[in-house]
Design an enzyme around this catalytic site. Structure first.
Site, PDB file in Angstrom:
ATOM      1  CD  GLU A  63      -2.978   1.206   2.220  1.00 24.98           C
ATOM      2  OE1 GLU A  63      -3.318   0.130   2.742  1.00 24.98           O
ATOM      3  OE2 GLU A  63      -3.522   2.301   2.482  1.00 24.98           O
ATOM      4  CD  GLU A  80       2.404   8.278   5.127  1.00 30.71           C
ATOM      5  OE1 GLU A  80       1.393   7.870   4.548  1.00 30.71           O
ATOM      6  OE2 GLU A  80       2.816   9.447   4.998  1.00 30.71           O
ATOM      7  CG  ASP A 140      -0.101  14.107  -1.122  1.00 25.27           C
ATOM      8  OD1 ASP A 140      -1.087  13.722  -0.464  1.00 25.27           O
ATOM      9  OD2 ASP A 140       1.013  14.326  -0.599  1.00 25.27           O
ATOM     10  CB  THR A 142      -9.189   5.455   2.886  1.00 21.74           C
ATOM     11  OG1 THR A 142      -9.438   6.653   2.155  1.00 21.74           O
ATOM     12  CG2 THR A 142      -8.984   4.288   1.929  1.00 21.74           C
ATOM     13  CG  PHE A 187      -7.351  11.718   2.966  1.00 19.10           C
ATOM     14  CD1 PHE A 187      -6.553  11.220   3.990  1.00 19.10           C
ATOM     15  CD2 PHE A 187      -7.161  13.040   2.585  1.00 19.10           C
ATOM     16  CE1 PHE A 187      -5.591  12.008   4.613  1.00 19.10           C
ATOM     17  CE2 PHE A 187      -6.196  13.840   3.196  1.00 19.10           C
ATOM     18  CZ  PHE A 187      -5.417  13.328   4.209  1.00 19.10           C
ATOM     19  CD  GLU A 188     -13.312   5.578  -0.293  1.00 12.19           C
ATOM     20  OE1 GLU A 188     -12.256   5.004   0.025  1.00 12.19           O
ATOM     21  OE2 GLU A 188     -14.217   5.024  -0.938  1.00 12.19           O
TER      22      GLU A 188
HETATM   23  C1  LIG Z   1      -4.025  12.222   1.041  1.00  9.18           C
HETATM   24  S1  LIG Z   1      -3.213  11.082   2.094  1.00  9.18           S
HETATM   25  C2  LIG Z   1      -4.175   9.574   1.886  1.00  9.18           C
HETATM   26  C3  LIG Z   1      -3.982   8.605   3.019  1.00  9.18           C
HETATM   27  C4  LIG Z   1      -4.798   7.305   2.948  1.00  9.18           C
HETATM   28  N1  LIG Z   1      -4.373   6.476   1.828  1.00  9.18           N
HETATM   29  C5  LIG Z   1      -6.261   7.592   2.852  1.00  9.18           C
HETATM   30  O1  LIG Z   1      -6.850   7.326   1.790  1.00  9.18           O
HETATM   31  O2  LIG Z   1      -6.843   8.059   3.832  1.00  9.18           O
HETATM   32  C6  LIG Z   1      -1.709  10.733   1.219  1.00  9.18           C
HETATM   33  C7  LIG Z   1      -0.654  10.085   2.081  1.00  9.18           C
HETATM   34  O3  LIG Z   1       0.450   9.717   1.251  1.00  9.18           O
HETATM   35  C8  LIG Z   1       1.660  10.098   1.877  1.00  9.18           C
HETATM   36  N2  LIG Z   1       2.598  10.392   0.787  1.00  9.18           N
HETATM   37  C9  LIG Z   1       2.628  11.497   0.010  1.00  9.18           C
HETATM   38  N3  LIG Z   1       3.590  11.416  -0.911  1.00  9.18           N
HETATM   39  C10 LIG Z   1       4.197  10.211  -0.712  1.00  9.18           C
HETATM   40  C11 LIG Z   1       5.280   9.557  -1.342  1.00  9.18           C
HETATM   41  N4  LIG Z   1       5.911  10.127  -2.356  1.00  9.18           N
HETATM   42  N5  LIG Z   1       5.658   8.350  -0.893  1.00  9.18           N
HETATM   43  C12 LIG Z   1       4.990   7.766   0.146  1.00  9.18           C
HETATM   44  N6  LIG Z   1       3.945   8.336   0.780  1.00  9.18           N
HETATM   45  C13 LIG Z   1       3.560   9.545   0.366  1.00  9.18           C
HETATM   46  C14 LIG Z   1       1.319  11.307   2.713  1.00  9.18           C
HETATM   47  O4  LIG Z   1       2.231  11.477   3.782  1.00  9.18           O
HETATM   48  C15 LIG Z   1      -0.092  10.984   3.174  1.00  9.18           C
HETATM   49  O5  LIG Z   1      -0.112  10.301   4.398  1.00  9.18           O
END
Ligand SMILES: C[S@@+](CC[C@H](N)C(=O)[O-])C[C@H]1O[C@@H](n2cnc3c(N)ncnc32)[C@H](O)[C@@H]1O
Length: 234
Positions: free
Chosen positions: A64, A89, A138, A214, A216-217
């Site tokens: 994931e 993460e 993101d 999730t 964010f969802e």
């Molecule tokens: C918008 S959140 C979504 C979290 C979760 N998947 C959800 O749906 O609730 C995006 C997550 O990806 C992580 N993230 C952003 N860029 C990343 C990267 N290049 N590699 C790994 N994780 C990353 C951020 O720290 C953040 O926790």
């Protein structure tokens, strides 16, 4: 992979942080066996089954990307004791929340890495992993920087090579702009599309019924935003 070499991002080293906190300490102490900082994580390349999960080669290892606080990560690990899952993460707090949540019930089939998704090919050998989940990465819409988006043709090529035959990749996003852009990237990849929709909750059928919401969802659906979903097959 000349392109990805050019785009290889560097992140700071946990070891050299001027000030440690409870999360950085947990990463290298309490959870050390299953949580890997950016220096230890790539040492597991090719050894996730034999060294980390200590299981047979036939046991699946899923991945994931961007676990956030780990609601899906923990749910998935606990729902599938016969599989393993590795999370990626960048941020310390969600990273520790994810592994803590996943292992709270005693299962030891999950591990987490502080690692940049663009460098994922340094974590896994070709043919080492099974299914991949990318949930609400993101979107890089404001500021608009498509080159920073994780679902891009270079990463898709790398992920495809790392996956075993018959595996899937699931991508969900609230960002229509990102999704439409990603569809063009996906067209350039070797993946076959099993299912795709611009509105998972209205048109998802069995994919909606099986869907896990999730963190964010939840926020986006409460705001009435449609969820874009695609499932790709190798
Ligand atoms: C918008 S959140 C979504 C979290 C979760 N998947 C959800 O749906 O609730 C995006 C997550 O990806 C992580 N993230 C952003 N860029 C990343 C990267 N290049 N590699 C790994 N994780 C990353 C951020 O720290 C953040 O926790």
């Amino acid at each position: 992979m000349e392109n990805s070499e050019q785009r290889r991002p560097r992140i700071n080293l946990t070891r050299t942080l001027p000030k440690q906190n409870a999360y950085t300490l947990a990463l290298d102490n309490e959870y050390r066996e299953y949580a890997f900082n950016e220096e230890r994580a790539p040492l597991n390349k090719g050894k996730w089954r034999s060294e980390v999960f200590k299981c047979d080669d036939s046991k699946p290892v899923d991945v994931e990307v961007g676990t956030g606080a780990g609601m899906h990560f923990a749910h998935y690990a606990n729902k599938h004791p016969n599989r393993n899952v590795v999370g990626l993460e960048l941020k310390y707090k969600p990273l520790i929340q994810s592994i803590r949540r996943a292992q709270a019930l005693g299962a030891r089939n999950s591990a987490i890495c502080r690692y940049h998704a663009f460098n994922i090919d340094l974590l896994f050998e070709k043919n080492e992993i099974n299914n991949i989940f990318i949930h609400f990465p993101d979107p890089w819409v404001t500021p608009r920087k498509p080159k920073n988006r994780v679902v891009n043709r270079n990463i898709l090529d790398a992920l495809y090579d790392m996956q075993r035959e018959g595996s899937f990749l699931e991508f969900k996003t609230d960002s229509r702009e990102y999704f439409l852009w990603a569809l063009d990237e996906i067209k350039e990849s070797k993946y076959k599309v099993e299912f795709q929709t611009l509105n998972l909750y209205q048109e998802g059928g069995k994919y909606f019924e099986q869907n896990f919401q999730t963190t964010f969802e939840k926020i986006f659906t409460r705001q009435g935003i449609e969820i874009n979903y695609i499932k790709l097959l190798k």
